[in-house]
Design an enzyme around this catalytic site. Structure first.
Site, short mmCIF file in Angstrom:
data_model
loop_
_atom_site.label_atom_id
_atom_site.label_comp_id
_atom_site.label_asym_id
_atom_site.label_seq_id
_atom_site.Cartn_x
_atom_site.Cartn_y
_atom_site.Cartn_z
N ASP A 239 0.87 -1.16 0.00
CA ASP A 239 0.00 0.00 0.00
C ASP A 239 0.92 1.23 0.00
O ASP A 239 2.11 1.13 0.33
CB ASP A 239 -0.96 0.01 1.20
CG ASP A 239 -2.14 0.95 0.94
OD1 ASP A 239 -2.08 1.76 -0.01
OD2 ASP A 239 -3.14 0.90 1.70
C1 BGC Z 1 -4.99 3.36 -0.06
C2 BGC Z 1 -5.03 2.34 -1.19
C3 BGC Z 1 -4.80 3.02 -2.52
C4 BGC Z 1 -3.50 3.78 -2.46
C5 BGC Z 1 -3.19 4.52 -3.76
C6 BGC Z 1 -3.75 4.22 -0.13
O1 BGC Z 1 -3.81 5.26 0.80
O2 BGC Z 1 -5.06 2.69 1.18
O3 BGC Z 1 -6.26 1.67 -1.19
O4 BGC Z 1 -4.82 2.09 -3.56
O5 BGC Z 1 -3.54 4.74 -1.42
O6 BGC Z 1 -4.07 5.57 -3.95
#
Ligand code: BGC
Length: 824
Positions: A239
């Site tokens: 993530d």
């Molecule tokens: C989120 C993810 C997301 C990523 C990219 C993160 O803060 O938890 O679900 O895909 O950001 O935007």
């Protein structure tokens, strides 16, 4: 060898693997280490020496935003994941996936950062709207349909967030203490089902820790369980900013650290190999998986993609509208109070006049906030949808109550552009700035502008007020700003924050900075200048801020009285109530389940004025409905996507029935069994074990407001028979109502001798059927072996629990129509 788990590699798989090995052999250590580290917010570096262009990833899950975070680059916005799950239809989820692949291809995206398959452990979870259900089986089935659909279009998925990212409070650091049994039976189960059923090309590891180890370093869950036991052969991306160490991440099975360019991989990884802290063989394994992904999506030279012919084009607007109406859950539909002989309130009688109210009826909330945000090219609000569907003069609209207590993006009445200047004040580039919202990541800057030359960005243009009165202006974002409205400078200073969430400018609260008296229809100039200062140690270059605005506020009692007057004069009153971006978004959890603002008062006043009141609930997750017995009908529409208002008109007027069933129990917070989302000393203990959702409501012997699986259509169904032969259940139902309809047949399994260690009953299968009035339809449903198994923590294995079980077929977990007993 990479193939579908349980299947033999095809010649095409073998050819791709050969291309991967060939490419791997041609890369030196530095290039390999570089490939594993984001080059910016959304992409991996190109490696021209092996003919590999840059691989592009994008959120996800209800649309494909693309590399740019702006309304200038619009995307189809589907209904929220809770809505998709409410269809109880994996085939519809597959079709949604095909549309998303089409969108991804249109935007040059190779991998979609979706689906989110964490569970609705507590109704307070902030990203509840972004996950499917409290039930792991339903989640796995919908998720498998979705992944199958996206990948059938040649686009990869990253099933996320692996694992136990079920709440947002302290999400970067929280240590979730979860028993192995609860992990296996609940939280891992959807991932396992999707790996087995849909063969995803990627997984995203979560921010949080599980049982003391952060998920981007979780050797046991990633290498042993996901890859070892389940045979997952895809790539594992962190993530965003979740990768925290070089060696522990690599040995913990993490392949790619995002976003870049500053990550724990890349140069630090090459250095770690040279220092002997990790082996080059371990790094090669990660590179192999990324090259395999590149081969699958068709960007590795010499490798044929998995999908050579993309599926036939999909009409995005039509499918979005279909999914929306198939997701709407009609939880109540009675005759208006005091008129027992009247028809149920829905569908509306032809020729009815309608008094519509609620701020969200005009400014619809069609999607949840945070990284799930996309920018649709149009939004059909309930007001738009009903205006188009009802005869002229049949509809009135009043605001009634506005739950938005804060400023919104500067959209209605604004015409804005962004002007970029260098340090001498010379204009070096411009770009339009719809909504007054700047979100430029990586190299996404206006033509002619670079991060080195850019000194200020001015959002500037005109605002033509919709109403006369005191307008509020403000900003969202951190750093130095100057705000000028109609020639007067109202703010010239610096905005700071006390949170360490690097995404605060994506979903932080707007700050009001100016109150200005303006006249309807008379344009004024507005300007917001930001001095750009990029944090030198930020993982990625990201410029994000917004000009925000709020219309003049009217007296709330007057608004309610006006809506009640209009309701009294109409045949039917329709009130749209909603949550706001402050209630349901990313980065924080909810603190209660109440509808914000005066919306409960509005419903009560309207219902007192007209018993034929229909309440439309525009929320991605459960909210409390304290007036539910005072109104004739309640329709849950989730975040319904860009065509939501059109779908609402279809359902209210009865051209289509609402097709949804609850994917999650709805109840009041005071009764909800699992509510703890805030860690204590960094730890959040899942001490409820396997008892979440309906499993917990049953265990506590509590009756929720609306049970799991509940939802009404516009016809009636009689359950005629249920036969179970081995593990095959055959259910026959008759459409005993007066119009064609669709029924979601649900099968629940319950041990006949209660066992306090197991839930009372659980979902074991489901199917949807259609039938004309008077006709019967049959569903054949396979009961999965897993439905009879529990995870044994002593032997660390699944155990098939023999004995006698009640199999029940019905319309919800509480409305079971026929049961038979079987011996397992
Ligand atoms: C989120 C993810 C997301 C990523 C990219 C993160 O803060 O938890 O679900 O895909 O950001 O935007």
């Amino acid at each position: 060898m990479a193939a579908t788990p349980g299947t033999r590699p095809t010649p095409a798989d073998e050819a791709r693997e050969a291309a991967v090995e060939k490419a791997l052999a041609r890369l030196d250590l530095d290039a390999k280490a570089r490939l594993l580290s984001g080059q910016d917010m959304w992409t991996l570096p190109a490696l021209p020496e092996i003919g590999l262009p840059s691989l592009v990833m994008s959120d996800g899950p209800i649309g494909v935003r693309g590399m740019r975070w702006t309304a200038e680059d619009p995307s189809v916005a589907l209904p929220s994941p809770t809505a998709l799950a409410a269809t109880w239809d994996p085939e519809l989820a597959r079709r949604a996936g095909v549309l998303l692949a089409q969108e991804a291809r249109r935007k040059g995206v190779h991998v979609l950062l979706a689906p989110t398959v964490n569970l609705h452990r507590s109704p307070l979870g902030g990203r509840h709207f972004e996950a499917y259900s409290e039930d792991p089986y339903l989640t796995g089935e919908i998720g498998s349909g979705y992944v199958t659909g996206v990948q059938s279009g040649g686009v990869g998925t990253t099933v996320k967030h692996f694992v136990a990212n079920d709440a947002e409070t302290d999400r970067f650091t929280v240590d979730n203490l979860v028993s192995e049994r609860a992990l296996r039976e609940l939280y891992l189960a959807p991932f396992e089902a999707i790996v087995a059923g849909a063969h995803p090309w990627g997984i995203m590891t979560a921010y949080n820790q599980v049982n003391g180890t952060t998920m981007t370093e979780h050797r046991h869950l990633v290498n042993e369980v996901l890859r070892g036991e389940w045979g997952f052969d895809g790539f594992n991306v962190s993530d965003w900013t979740a990768a925290r160490s070089t060696t522990d991440a690599l040995t913990g099975g993490l392949d790619v650290a995002m976003p870049g360019p500053r990550t724990v991989y890349g140069e630090p990884l090459a250095a770690a190999v040279r220092a002997g802290e990790v082996t080059e063989a371990a790094l090669d394994e990660a590179v192999r998986r990324v090259l395999r992904l590149a081969a699958r999506v068709g960007i590795l030279e010499g490798a044929d993609p998995v999908v050579t012919e993309p599926p036939a084009p999909v009409d995005g607007e039509a499918l979005t509208r279909e999914i929306a109406r198939r997701s709407f859950v009609l939880v109540r539909n009675d005759a208006p109070a005091g008129r027992p002989d009247a028809q149920a309130a829905l569908p509306l009688a032809p020729g009815s006049t309608v008094a519509l109210s609620g701020a969200a009826a005009r400014d619809a909330r069609v999607l949840g906030g945070g990284s799930a945000t996309v920018f649709p090219s149009r939004i059909v609000s309930p007001l738009d949808g009903l205006t188009a569907a009802l005869p002229e003069g049949a509809l009135t609209y009043s605001v009634g109550a506005d739950p938005n207590e804060e400023l919104a993006v500067a959209d209605k009445g604004f015409t804005l552009q962004a002007v970029c200047r260098d340090v001498s004040g010379t204009v070096i580039g411009t770009r339009s700035a719809p909504n007054g919202h700047i979100q430029w990541t990586g190299s996404d800057l206006p033509d002619g502008v670079t991060h080195t030359t850019l000194h200020t960005v001015e959002v500037t243009g005109t605002f033509t007020p919709r109403e006369t009165g005191t307008h509020t202006f403000g900003i969202k974002g951190l750093g130095a700003y100057t705000l000028t409205v109609d020639g007067t400078t109202h703010f010239d200073g610096v905005q700071t924050t006390d949170t360490d969430d690097p995404f605060v400018s994506f979903f932080g609260a707007p700050v009001p900075l100016a109150q200005v008296g303006l006249t309807e229809g008379t344009p004024v100039r507005v300007s917001l200048t930001h001095v750009v200062e990029l944090a030198p140690d930020a993982p990625s270059t990201m410029l994000a801020f917004s000009l925000c605005h709020r219309d003049p506020q009217r007296d709330p009692d007057d608004l309610i009285a006006e809506a009640a007057r209009a309701a009294r004069a109409a045949d039917t009153a329709v009130v749209v109530v909603a949550t706001t971006e402050r209630v349901e978004s990313e980065g924080f959890d909810r603190t209660d389940l109440r509808l914000p603002g005066r919306q409960d008062d509005l419903v009560r006043a309207v219902a007192a004025a007209n018993p034929a009141t229909v309440v439309v609930v525009n929320a991605g997750s459960p909210v409390q409905l304290p007036w539910r017995d005072e109104v004739a009908a309640v329709l849950l529409t989730w975040f319904p996507g860009q065509e939501g208002g059109a779908a609402l008109a279809d359902v209210l007027t009865g051209t289509h029935e609402p097709g949804g069933r609850l994917p999650t129990t709805w109840g009041d917070l005071s009764e909800a069994p699992v509510t703890q989302v805030t860690p204590t000393s960094g730890e959040l203990t899942y001490d409820e074990g396997v008892f979440i959702g309906y499993r917990a409501w049953d265990q506590e012997n509590r009756t929720p407001t609306y049970p799991f699986g509940h939802g009404l259509g516009y016809t009636d169904w009689t359950y005629e028979s249920l036969d179970v032969n081995g593990t095959t259940a055959t259910v026959r139902v008759r459409n005993s109502g007066t119009r064609e309809g669709r029924e979601t047949i649900q099968l629940y399994l319950a041990p006949t001798t209660p066992d306090e260690n197991r839930p009372t009953r659980w979902l074991a299968g489901f199917a949807t059927v259609e039938a004309a009035p008077g006709e019967t339809a049959e569903a054949v449903i396979e009961l999965p072996r897993r439905a009879f198994e529990i995870w044994d923590e002593n032997t660390n294995a699944w155990v098939y629990v023999e004995g006698s079980y009640e199999v029940a077929a019905g319309r919800s977990i509480a409305d079971r129509r026929i049961t038979v007993t079987v011996e397992a």
